[in-house]
Motif scaffolding. Structure first.
Motif, mmCIF file in Angstrom:
data_model
loop_
_atom_site.group_PDB
_atom_site.id
_atom_site.type_symbol
_atom_site.label_atom_id
_atom_site.label_comp_id
_atom_site.label_asym_id
_atom_site.label_seq_id
_atom_site.Cartn_x
_atom_site.Cartn_y
_atom_site.Cartn_z
ATOM 1 N N GLY A 277 0.415 -1.146 -0.234
ATOM 2 C CA GLY A 277 -0.550 0.469 0.028
ATOM 3 C C GLY A 277 1.046 1.448 -0.025
ATOM 4 N N PRO A 278 0.096 2.680 0.170
ATOM 5 C CA PRO A 278 1.064 3.353 0.114
ATOM 6 C C PRO A 278 1.714 4.260 0.687
ATOM 7 C CG PRO A 278 -1.282 3.746 -0.313
ATOM 8 C CD PRO A 278 -1.116 2.659 0.188
ATOM 9 N N TRP A 279 2.075 3.382 1.735
ATOM 10 C CA TRP A 279 2.799 3.466 3.103
ATOM 11 C C TRP A 279 4.360 3.115 2.255
ATOM 12 C CZ3 TRP A 279 6.219 -0.063 5.394
ATOM 13 C CH2 TRP A 279 5.801 -1.446 5.242
ATOM 14 N N GLY A 280 4.445 2.252 1.373
ATOM 15 C CA GLY A 280 5.220 1.617 1.197
ATOM 16 C C GLY A 280 6.170 2.277 0.273
ATOM 17 N N ALA A 281 5.193 3.582 0.025
ATOM 18 C CA ALA A 281 6.356 4.655 -1.789
ATOM 19 C C ALA A 281 6.364 5.248 -0.315
ATOM 20 C CB ALA A 281 5.351 5.036 -2.415
ATOM 21 N N VAL A 282 6.099 5.487 0.578
ATOM 22 C CA VAL A 282 6.790 6.373 1.310
ATOM 23 C C VAL A 282 7.911 6.367 2.243
ATOM 24 C CG1 VAL A 282 5.758 8.143 3.445
ATOM 25 C CG2 VAL A 282 4.390 7.476 2.291
ATOM 26 N N LEU A 283 8.172 4.607 2.124
ATOM 27 C CA LEU A 283 9.034 4.662 3.128
ATOM 28 C C LEU A 283 10.316 4.269 2.205
ATOM 29 C CD1 LEU A 283 10.771 2.953 5.235
ATOM 30 C CD2 LEU A 283 10.278 1.012 4.483
ATOM 31 N N ILE A 284 10.390 3.969 1.188
ATOM 32 C CA ILE A 284 11.049 3.855 0.116
ATOM 33 C C ILE A 284 11.830 5.382 -0.704
ATOM 34 C CG2 ILE A 284 11.583 3.045 -2.263
ATOM 35 C CD1 ILE A 284 11.634 0.648 -0.228
ATOM 36 N N ASN A 285 11.045 6.186 -0.755
ATOM 37 C CA ASN A 285 10.729 8.113 -1.365
ATOM 38 C C ASN A 285 11.676 8.193 0.237
ATOM 39 O OD1 ASN A 285 10.002 8.313 -3.761
ATOM 40 N ND2 ASN A 285 7.956 8.039 -2.528
ATOM 41 N N VAL A 286 12.010 8.003 1.132
ATOM 42 C CA VAL A 286 12.180 8.855 2.676
ATOM 43 C C VAL A 286 13.069 8.209 2.127
ATOM 44 C CG1 VAL A 286 12.732 8.979 4.364
ATOM 45 C CG2 VAL A 286 10.306 9.431 3.691
ATOM 46 N N GLY A 287 13.620 6.672 2.235
ATOM 47 C CA GLY A 287 14.825 6.186 2.440
ATOM 48 C C GLY A 287 16.078 6.459 1.126
ATOM 49 N N LEU A 288 15.030 6.814 -0.178
ATOM 50 C CA LEU A 288 16.000 7.080 -1.270
ATOM 51 C C LEU A 288 16.833 8.657 -0.733
ATOM 52 C CD1 LEU A 288 16.900 7.207 -4.457
ATOM 53 C CD2 LEU A 288 14.641 7.745 -5.158
ATOM 54 N N ILE A 289 16.200 9.317 -0.074
ATOM 55 C CA ILE A 289 16.723 10.750 0.032
ATOM 56 C C ILE A 289 17.925 10.905 0.836
ATOM 57 C CG2 ILE A 289 15.333 13.154 0.862
ATOM 58 C CD1 ILE A 289 12.782 12.545 0.080
ATOM 59 N N ILE A 290 17.500 10.547 1.645
ATOM 60 C CA ILE A 290 18.748 9.808 2.551
ATOM 61 C C ILE A 290 20.085 9.044 2.334
ATOM 62 C CG2 ILE A 290 19.240 8.968 4.692
ATOM 63 C CD1 ILE A 290 16.581 9.070 6.053
ATOM 64 N N SER A 291 19.144 8.336 1.106
ATOM 65 C CA SER A 291 20.472 7.477 1.057
ATOM 66 C C SER A 291 21.224 9.086 -0.884
ATOM 67 C CB SER A 291 19.950 6.224 -0.313
ATOM 68 O OG SER A 291 20.809 5.713 -1.025
ATOM 69 N N ILE A 292 21.247 8.650 -1.246
ATOM 70 C CA ILE A 292 21.026 10.138 -2.062
ATOM 71 C C ILE A 292 21.903 11.117 -1.169
ATOM 72 C CG2 ILE A 292 21.026 12.358 -3.653
ATOM 73 C CD1 ILE A 292 18.405 10.258 -4.844
ATOM 74 N N ALA A 293 21.961 11.505 0.015
ATOM 75 C CA ALA A 293 21.930 12.972 0.643
ATOM 76 C C ALA A 293 23.960 11.956 0.541
ATOM 77 C CB ALA A 293 21.842 13.258 2.254
ATOM 78 N N GLY A 294 23.560 10.491 1.363
ATOM 79 C CA GLY A 294 24.443 10.055 1.836
ATOM 80 C C GLY A 294 25.889 9.536 0.089
ATOM 81 N N ALA A 295 25.632 9.091 -0.077
ATOM 82 C CA ALA A 295 25.575 8.867 -1.550
ATOM 83 C C ALA A 295 26.433 10.264 -2.991
ATOM 84 C CB ALA A 295 24.950 8.455 -2.751
ATOM 85 N N MET A 296 26.025 11.569 -1.948
ATOM 86 C CA MET A 296 26.787 12.985 -2.455
ATOM 87 C C MET A 296 28.303 13.073 -2.059
ATOM 88 S SD MET A 296 23.544 14.931 -3.599
ATOM 89 C CE MET A 296 24.460 16.684 -4.086
ATOM 90 N N LEU A 297 27.022 12.863 -0.922
ATOM 91 C CA LEU A 297 28.669 13.545 0.370
ATOM 92 C C LEU A 297 29.800 12.320 0.213
ATOM 93 C CD1 LEU A 297 29.672 14.933 2.706
ATOM 94 C CD2 LEU A 297 28.557 13.375 4.235
#
Length: 473
Positions: A277-297
């Motif tokens: 359901g929709p909460w899954g998309a929220v979880l992954i999108n939040v994870g991706l934002i954290i991931s990109i922040a870490g990857a950029m660093l």
């Protein structure tokens, strides 16, 4: 001031995982399905896994046998093939890393569009402004020190892995054999011609997924213990390979290839939403934002290191050696941020996608990879650092397979990307030629002339084709 050895095994592994598992993992279901059916996806990962293991073993071997070469990829090219080839390796890796940074921007803001629908596909004006803010926020974070930035990267690495592991667990339980084996090879039947085309088309996707595996090698000059560099490289690779295979293969057992191809970015979010359901998309999108922040660093840490080390060898201007009181290569950082910003603006006005930018980054980094494998083969041939034939045969085989894999990837990339990347390498001449002349050095020696003419011819042709609209960056 010289490099301070501040990074332990876990920090080095975090640098690898942080740079390797960036945005690519979160869009693997769509990217792999767009290139291949289930059977070809499995073959592609087997080839990629074998090739990347060979590359990791090359990096591990070179760090042990040539521990004095603390600049990693750049140092290997220069030691093996001279100043001009070494400069091109440093320049190519630097530009590839900057393109990698730039590719995160459209993916990041297309993800933020899920929460704030003003960013579109990540290449509109709000995305440009937001991307600029991110570039300079990370710039000032890294200014505070490499060790401090590495600690932040360690925390974000943990944060990004949690939603990925949750995603994989749900995929295991939602996996359907019937979906996975439907049209397993594509076109209704097995055909080597079709399979190899699908595998070839997926190569830039799988390569991009692993760009950054050399992270510990690049940072080897800052490692507390040199032996940790090889260990971090191999274990970082094996861990990420397992994660990537599970994400892309299991997704093909939840949605059909056609359904995966049609998903928005990041596709992982919409696969999980289909299951829970929709909460899954929220979880992954939040994870991706954290991931990109870490990857950029992570990528910034790697990107600023190459010009810094190259400057110590006289291949980049001496100013690139300058550090601030936190031991951050400050001139290298400023130039990296300025060029990154320039590319962010170019991507905006050319409406380039995340896939287009990461494909260019992947091809650009292939040249330094190939040069590292050739250096190992050269050591085997000359016998330097070897005491017995058994080790020479083993390392010769590893180097040959790694070089073969690198050449295969260049072929799989296609002529268009090779031409575009050649124009980026040609731009490096603007730095190399004046610097050599000012120090009264010969521009080219021996085989350097052939390499210079090849880069010049391909680069000028690419620029002409871009200006006439026959080649799109």
């Amino acid at each position: 001031m010289g490099q301070q050895r501040q990074l332990g095994l876990w920090a080095l592994m975090a640098a690898i995982i942080g740079s390797v598992i960036g945005g690519a993992a979160f869009n693997l279901p769509k990217d792999m399905a767009s290139a291949a059916n289930s059977g070809a996806v499995m073959i592609a990962w087997l080839i990629t896994g074998a090739g990347m293991v060979m590359l990791a073993l090359v990096f591990q071997n070179l760090t042990l046998r040539k521990s004095e070469l603390t600049g990693g990829i750049y140092s290997y090219a220069r030691a093996g093939f001279g100043a001009f080839i070494g400069f091109n390796s440093a320049w190519g890796y630097w530009i590839a890393s900057i393109l990698g940074l730039v590719s995160f921007i459209p993916l990041l803001f297309s993800t933020l569009n899920y929460f704030y629908p003003i960013f579109g596909e990540g290449n509109n004006l709000p995305s440009l402004l937001g991307g600029t803010l991110f570039v300079w926020a990370f710039h000032f974070l890294v200014m505070r020190g490499v060790k401090e930035a590495a600690f932040v990267n360690f925390i974000t690495t943990i944060g990004k892995l949690m939603p990925i592991f949750i995603f994989i667990i749900f995929l295991v339980f939602a996996f359907h054999r019937g979906i996975f084996f439907t049209d397993f090879w594509g076109n209704g039947s097995f055909s080597w011609t079709l399979i190899m085309k699908q595998v070839k088309d997926s190569m830039l996707v799988t390569l991009w997924a692993f760009v950054g595996i050399e992270g510990a090698v690049v940072l080897s000059g800052r490692a507390k213990r040199h032996r940790d560099v090889g260990t971090a490289t191999v274990f970082g690779l094996l861990g990420t390979l397992l994660v990537y295979m599970l994400i892309s293969i299991l997704s093909l057992g939840v949605l059909s290839r056609e359904q995966l191809q049609a998903l928005p970015e990041p596709s992982m979010a919409y696969v999980l939403a289909k299951i829970v359901g929709p909460w899954g998309a929220v979880l992954i999108n939040v994870g991706l934002i954290i991931s990109i922040a870490g990857a950029m660093l992570s990528w910034i840490l790697l990107t600023i290191e190459i010009p810094y080390v190259a400057a110590q060898d006289g291949m980049f201007p001496r100013s690139f050696m300058r550090e601030n009181r936190k031991n951050t290569p400050i001139v290298s950082l400023w130039w990296t941020s300025l060029i990154t910003e320039a590319f962010v603006i170019i991507v905006h006005f050319s409406a380039s996608t995340y896939q287009a930018v990461y494909s260019m980054a992947s091809v650009a980094v292939l040249i330094p990879y190939l040069l590292s494998t050739l250096y190992q083969l050269k050591l085997v041939k000359t016998g330097e650092t070897y005491l017995n034939d058994k080790d020479k045969v083993r390392d010769g085989l590893i180097g040959f397979l790694a070089a073969l894999y690198s050449c295969w990837l260049l072929y799989a990339a296609g002529l268009d990307y090779l031409l575009m990347v050649s124009s980026l390498y040609l731009a490096g001449f603007v730095l190399y030629i004046p610097m050599q002349l000012s120090r009264k050095r010969k521009l080219f020696k021996g085989q350097d002339w052939l390499v210079a003419l090849t880069i010049s011819g391909a680069g000028i042709a690419a620029i002409g084709m871009i200006l006439t609209g026959n080649l799109s960056p």
